[in-house]
Structure formats: structure tokens, C-alpha cells
Write an enzyme that holds these catalytic residues in place. Structure first.
Site, short mmCIF file in Angstrom:
data_model
loop_
_atom_site.label_atom_id
_atom_site.label_comp_id
_atom_site.label_asym_id
_atom_site.label_seq_id
_atom_site.Cartn_x
_atom_site.Cartn_y
_atom_site.Cartn_z
N ASP A 2 0.88 -1.16 0.00
CA ASP A 2 0.00 0.00 0.00
C ASP A 2 0.92 1.22 0.00
OD1 ASP A 2 -2.40 1.59 0.32
OD2 ASP A 2 -1.82 1.83 2.42
N ASP A 42 0.07 5.10 0.96
CA ASP A 42 -0.05 6.06 2.07
C ASP A 42 -0.07 5.33 3.41
OD1 ASP A 42 -0.26 7.93 0.04
OD2 ASP A 42 -2.44 8.03 0.13
N GLN A 60 -6.69 5.80 -5.10
CA GLN A 60 -6.52 7.25 -5.26
C GLN A 60 -7.86 7.87 -5.66
OE1 GLN A 60 -3.82 9.09 -4.41
NE2 GLN A 60 -2.98 7.16 -3.64
#
Length: 177
Positions: free
Chosen positions: A10, A12, A55
Site C-alpha cells: 500500500d 499512504d 486514489q
């Protein structure tokens, strides 16, 4: 052709500092400490390194695809171009349904097909339950990272990516004969 092993990552909260709901401002995009070293350890053991990130801010009109790509370029440069691929899902369920978006596993499955990845030799490292669900759906082992999770929130947990890399490398050591 021999199947490859991979660590899906992943973005973030795992590779870069989480900046509230969305991380897209290039000047504020900060790679977390230990990330380049963790990636290097995994690379030395033959793992492909593939980023899998939602996103949704693109679909919501909060930022552009180009802003995301600029952050990904900065990430690659900071990590000595060790990432083999970056997949991102720009959709959001309030605007457009997408099987790519985690907790679904289509991004992982596409990467598995393209790079001939063996799920039994592969891992997903993420900082949210949806990352763990996506990894499980794709048939890979999962590690939850981050200091904000209670102990025993997930069977395999680490403080950060370096801790996750150590779990992965420890699990692949062959027992002495």
C-alpha cells in the site's frame, strides 16, 4: 517460466507519510524513514515490489492523475527506482464503482497475471483492514503495519515497513538441515 514472488505495498501510511484524507501535494509528499532500506532488503531476496493504492481523490476531482504520477516519480527517485510497478485505482464508490479499488483485489490480480506472480510466495503490506482484505482475496499473506493498531488486530503486525520486511525475510529462511 518460473513464477515470481512479490511484495505488494500500500502507499499512504506504508511508503509515505499519511497526510489526512489525501496525499497528493508533491512538496508535502514524504517517504517514511526506513522505506528505501526495507525495499532494498526485499529486492536482495528476489521479491518484485509492486505498489497497490487507492486514489479516489481523482474521481472526486480533488487532484489530478498528473499530481499522483508526480508523487510516484518522487517516491521512485527517493527509493532508488526499486519499485517494479505502481498500480492505482482512481475511482470511488460514490462516483464510479470499480473492482480495482481495495478491498477488492483486481489490481493485485492484474499484476499477478502480468508478472507471473505466485500468490503462495507473495505478501501484501498495508496499514488498513481493506489492504488485508484485498491481499486475502488475492491469496497472498498479509502484514498490517502502523503504530495506531491495537496488538492482535491482525495475525501479522509490524510497526513499519522495515519491521514487515523482517517478518517476510524471517518467514522465508530455510530451516537448518
Amino acid at each position: 517460466m518460473q513464477k515470481q514472488k512479490c511484495v505488494f505495498l500500500d502507499r499512504d501510511g506504508v511508503l509515505n507519510r499519511e497526510m489526512g484524507d489525501y496525499t497528493y501535494i508533491l512538496d508535502a509528499f514524504e517517504v517514511l524513514p526506513g522505506v528505501p532500506e526495507a525495499l532494498q532488503l526485499l529486492k536482495k531476496q528476489g521479491y518484485l515490489l509492486i505498489v497497490i493504492t487507492n486514489q479516489a481523490g481523482i474521481a472526486k476531482g480533488l487532484y489530478s492523475r498528473n499530481e499522483v504520477l508526480a508523487c510516484h516519480q518522487k517516491l521512485q527517485e527517493h527509493c532508488q527506482l526499486q519499485l517494479d510497478a505502481i498500480y492505482f485505482a482512481p475511482g470511488h464508490h460514490t462516483i464510479s464503482e470499480s473492482l480495482s479499488r481495495k478491498p477488492d483485489s483486481l489490481m493485485l490480480e492484474r499484476a499477478m497475471a502480468k508478472y507471473n506472480i505466485d500468490p503462495e510466495l507473495s505478501w501484501m503490506v498495508g496499514d488498513t483492514p481493506r489492504d488485508m482484505v484485498a491481499g486475502a482475496k488475492a491469496g497472498v499473506k498479509t502484514i498490517l503495519v502502523g503504530e495506531h493498531h491495537p496488538e492482535q488486530a491482525h495475525p501479522l503486525q509490524a510497526k513499519d515497513l522495515l519491521g514487515a520486511a523482517n517478518i517476510i525475510l524471517e518467514s522465508t529462511k530455510k530451516p537448518a538441515q
